[in-house]
Structure formats: structure tokens, C-alpha cells
Motif scaffolding. Structure first.
Motif, PDB file in Angstrom:
ATOM      1  N   LYS A 136       3.047 -13.298   0.153  1.00  0.00           N
ATOM      2  CA  LYS A 136       1.831 -13.930  -0.704  1.00  0.00           C
ATOM      3  C   LYS A 136       2.997 -15.209  -0.986  1.00  0.00           C
ATOM      4  O   LYS A 136       3.061 -16.008  -0.880  1.00  0.00           O
ATOM      5  CB  LYS A 136       0.883 -13.546  -1.783  1.00  0.00           C
ATOM      6  N   THR A 159       0.776  -1.415   0.274  1.00  0.00           N
ATOM      7  CA  THR A 159       0.445   0.107  -0.324  1.00  0.00           C
ATOM      8  C   THR A 159       1.051   0.900  -0.078  1.00  0.00           C
ATOM      9  O   THR A 159       0.748   2.006  -0.568  1.00  0.00           O
ATOM     10  CB  THR A 159      -1.186  -0.333   1.304  1.00  0.00           C
ATOM     11  N   CYS A 174       1.406  -8.097  -6.915  1.00  0.00           N
ATOM     12  CA  CYS A 174       0.863  -9.589  -5.642  1.00  0.00           C
ATOM     13  C   CYS A 174       0.920 -10.401  -5.914  1.00  0.00           C
ATOM     14  O   CYS A 174       0.808 -11.415  -5.243  1.00  0.00           O
ATOM     15  CB  CYS A 174      -0.430  -8.395  -5.076  1.00  0.00           C
TER      16      CYS A 174
HETATM   17  C1  LIG Z   1      -2.803  -8.470  -1.519  1.00  0.00           C
HETATM   18  C2  LIG Z   1      -2.639  -7.223  -2.286  1.00  0.00           C
HETATM   19  C3  LIG Z   1      -2.254  -5.837  -1.533  1.00  0.00           C
HETATM   20  C4  LIG Z   1      -1.855  -5.490   0.539  1.00  0.00           C
HETATM   21  O1  LIG Z   1      -1.017  -4.265   0.285  1.00  0.00           O
HETATM   22  P1  LIG Z   1      -0.786  -4.445   1.979  1.00  0.00           P
HETATM   23  O2  LIG Z   1      -0.503  -3.322   1.815  1.00  0.00           O
HETATM   24  O3  LIG Z   1       0.245  -5.186   1.610  1.00  0.00           O
HETATM   25  O4  LIG Z   1      -1.995  -4.815   2.462  1.00  0.00           O
HETATM   26  C5  LIG Z   1      -1.864  -4.663  -2.374  1.00  0.00           C
HETATM   27  N1  LIG Z   1      -2.294  -4.543  -4.080  1.00  0.00           N
HETATM   28  C6  LIG Z   1      -2.760  -6.433  -4.038  1.00  0.00           C
HETATM   29  C7  LIG Z   1      -3.263  -6.336  -5.538  1.00  0.00           C
HETATM   30  C8  LIG Z   1      -2.771  -7.308  -3.327  1.00  0.00           C
HETATM   31  O5  LIG Z   1      -3.530  -8.397  -3.668  1.00  0.00           O
END
Ligand SMILES: *Cc1c(COP(=O)(O)O)cnc(C)c1O
Length: 406
Positions: free
Chosen positions: A219, A95, A195
């Protein structure tokens, strides 16, 4: 399709299962949400905590090489995403990294005011883009289009296009190289969220001409819950990026403690604050599970596992509707099905030893991670899903009660 036992016998990746510490009695189809624990990682973390932190204390920054750890981890990730080592930085969350690269991209196209993204993108990407547009004011705005509308939506007002390569719900995959070319033809910059790509199949950021990218450490990369994320900036842009989050760890000489901010020469300027050494060490060790792994073989087996799961489930559970593209070149490494009671179905499935997850409003999601899943696992998972559906095991109050995390 070959029989599962035959496919497992011929599987060139089967030996890699030993690199993971999998719990007994569980088939894990959620490595796309939280990766599994790599073998040997707990012992490594015990050493990091007790020896590096406990004994060396603050000396660890130099003696244990903590200060260089983010760059070392970046080198390991760079190989997996088709980037030069100096084009990747590791730290913060995905994020936060969306904010960092999107603000950088906008500053490279000062005459344009539109951020374009996919209506079905992961919400945090959209929330951050919207928040950044509001922060900047001056007519900046976020516009949305569906994947099918995307090409037509790119015009000369668009500064940056922020896309997740693989749709987190359906698993549909953009053609990164073709879309990047189209974005460039309109004079805009391409930002790819990896991601659901990094560690799942070969990614070729440099070859595709991508401008920026971000991705997740917890992930498919198995770094552990909340592991640091990464970002990528194409070599041609790095020197022109003035970081909006101009933190001391991205300073040219952080320990000179100068009054003014001067960015570090290369990608290090994208670092912000003190790196989280415990989770960074965990990610560092986890990435060793990819040592010597041919990602082309991972892709091939992932497609086989997905194809097999679709065939088995469609034959056994006619009430589930496939939400993932049938053509395996058009999807990532997951299979999704729709069912109006999807949440309860998934809870019942988990109670019966098959872990996937649920994404609102009605998606049952199954991630395929070829380094530790076998073809036999896939058949067993489909058999258990069949029993959950046929015997309506999901149709109980306890399975409808929503937990905080789904
Ligand atoms: C899992 C995911 C996130 C997660 O963001 P965090 O900052 O780790 O919570 C962001 N973008 C995508 C497309 C995801 O699948």
C-alpha cells in the motif's frame, strides 16, 4: 486555504514526485490500496532477475545477499514506524502476520481467553482472530466492539486487543498512545495493524508502548502487488515469544537441519519459510523512495490535501456525504464519501482518469500520497468528480457491473 498553485509552489515535498514513474493522464488516489511504481524499480528488477537469479543461480543466496535481504528491508521499515531495527521482521502477508503476532500475544497472557477487536476492522484480521480462537478451543473467543465502545469493552478477561489504527473505510484514526495505555492499564496487550499508517504518516510504535504490530508492503510502501508484509514485536517481548508457525527460517541454525526446533535469538524467529526474493527486492528498492523524507512533512501535506479535497468536493458535489472525520487529527491519509451508487460513481470516475476505489456498502475512497500528488491534482480530481455527478455519467449499466476486485 491557499490557492492550489500557490500551495504547490511552496510545497517542500514537490521534488519527490520524480521518485515515481506515474502513468500519463491519470490522477492516482489509490496509493492506499496499491502503491505506484517507483522510478528505477523496473531496471532494478531486471538486474535481480537477469544477473542475480539468471547468472548467479543458487549462489545468489550468499553472493547477492538474498539471505540477509529481509533483515535489511526490516531496517528500512523500522525507521518509518518508530521501531528499533531488531523489532521488525519482513515476510509473509499481513494476514499471516496477524496469526503470528496474535498467537504470540495470547501465549503471553495464558490466563485470559478473549481477543477483542473492532467490529469495523478489516475482515481478514477478524477472520484470522476467529480462526485462531477456534483452533485453540479451551474457551478462547473473539469479541467485537465499535471504536466508541472500545475502552469500556476492555476488561480483565481480555488477553489482546487487535486494532487497525486507521479504519480502512472511513479513515478514522485511533489515538495509538492513549489506547495502548488504556489496554495496558487493564493488563492486556495491544496489537496495531498499520496497513493504512506505515508510509502514510509518522508512526511511533516504541514511544506509544505498542506490544505488537503488523502492516502491509504494497500500500503506502509501494512494494508492488502482493509485496511482503511486516510485523513488529516490542523489544521486551521478543525473547518470550515461542512462534506458533515454527518454520525453519526462524530457526537458530536453519542450515544445521537439526531434528528439533530452536528459535533464533531475536526477531528472526518470526520468519517462517523461504523469503520471496523477487518481491522482497522490489520492496527493498521501493523503500528507497522514502530516503531522506521527513514524515512530519508528509503528514502536514497529507492533511492539507485531504482538507482541500473535502472542501472542493463538498462545494461541488452536495449529494456526496462525508464519511471521514472532519477534524484532520482524527483521520489517516484518506478521504471517504458515501453514495448509494458508490460503485458506479467510482467506475465512471476511473473511466475519466481519476483512480480511487470503492468499499462496500457505499464508500468512495480516496487515498492521499503526498510524495507524488500535488494540490492541483486534488482540484482537478474534484472537478472531474463534479462532472461525473452533475452529468450523471455514472448512470450506465457498464458501471454497475461488479468486477472481482473493487
Ligand atoms: C490491506 C489490509 C490487509 C491485507 O492483508 P493481506 O494479507 O495483504 O491481504 C489486512 N489488514 C488491513 C487493515 C488492511 O487494510
Amino acid at each position: 486555504m491557499a490557492r492550489a498553485d500557490e500551495a504547490d509552489r511552496l510545497d517542500p515535498l514537490k521534488a519527490f514526485r520524480e521518485r515515481f514513474a506515474l502513468p500519463e493522464g491519470v490522477i492516482y488516489l489509490d496509493g492506499n490500496s496499491l502503491g505506484v511504481l517507483p522510478a528505477g524499480l523496473s531496471a532494478h528488477m531486471k538486474d535481480v532477475v537477469e544477473q542475480q537469479w539468471g547468472e548467479r543461480l543458487v549462489r545468489g543466496w550468499n553472493d547477492a545477499g538474498w539471505i540477509d535481504l529481509p533483515a535489511r528491508v526490516a531496517g528500512k521499515i523500522a525507521r518509518l514506524v518508530g521501531a528499533k531495527k531488531d523489532s521488525v521482521a519482513v515476510g509473509d502477508s499481513t494476514t499471516i502476520n496477524v496469526f503470528k503476532v496474535l498467537s504470540a500475544a495470547l501465549s503471553l497472557r495464558p490466563d485470559r481467553r478473549v481477543i477483542l477487536s473492532d467490529r469495523n476492522n478489516f475482515p481478514t484480521d477478524l477472520y484470522v482472530a476467529d480462526g485462531l480462537a477456534r483452533l485453540l478451543g479451551q474457551g478462547y473467543e473473539l469479541k467485537l466492539a465499535t471504536a466508541d465502545e472500545m475502552e469500556d469493552a476492555i476488561d480483565e478477561n481480555v488477553a489482546a486487543v487487535l486494532l487497525t489504527e486507521v479504519d480502512y473505510r472511513t479513515g478514522r484514526r485511533y489515538d495509538m498512545a492513549a489506547m495502548t495505555k488504556h489496554i495496558h492499564d487493564k493488563g492486556a496487550l495491544a496489537i496495531w495493524d498499520l496497513c493504512h499508517s506505515a508510509g502514510a504518516f509518522p508512526v511511533h510504535l516504541d514511544a506509544a508502548g505498542a506490544d505488537f504490530a503488523i502492516g502491509c508492503g504494497y500500500k503506502y510502501l509501494n512494494g508492488g502487488p502482493g509485496a511482503p508484509a511486516f510485523l513488529y514485536i516490542a523489544e521486551r517481548h521478543v525473547a518470550h515469544v515461542a512462534p506458533a508457525l515454527s518454520g525453519w527460517m526462524g530457526h537458530q541454525t536453519p542450515f544445521a537441519f537439526t531434528e528439533n526446533y530452536t528459535p533464533a535469538d531475536g526477531i528472526a524467529r518470526m520468519m517462517v519459510g523461504t523469503p520471496p526474493i523477487l518481491s522482497m527486492s522490489s520492496l527493498d528498492r521501493a523503500l528507497d523512495a522514502f530516503d531522506g523524507v521527513d514524515m512530519a512533512l508528509v503528514r502536514e501535506k497529507s492533511q492539507q490535501l485531504c482538507d482541500r479535497f473535502i472542501a472542493e468536493v463538498e462545494q461541488r458535489c452536495p449529494e456526496l456525504e462525508l464519511a471521514t472525520p472532519r477534524d484532520h487529527d482524527q483521520r489517516g491519509s484518506q478521504v471517504s464519501f458515501r453514495h448509494p451508487e458508490g460503485y458506479a460513481v467510482m467506475q465512471a470516475l476511473i473511466a475519466n482518469g481519476v483512480i480511487g476505489d470503492f468499499r462496500a456498502p457505499d464508500i468512495l475512497r480516496f487515498g492521499m500520497t503526498p510524495l507524488y500528488l500535488s494540490h492541483a491534482d486534488i482540484v482537478t480530481a474534484a472537478e472531474i468528480l463534479e462532472r461525473v455527478m452533475r452529468e450523471r455519467l455514472w448512470d450506465q449499466e457498464i458501471y454497475r457491473k461488479r468486477a472481482k476486485v473493487t
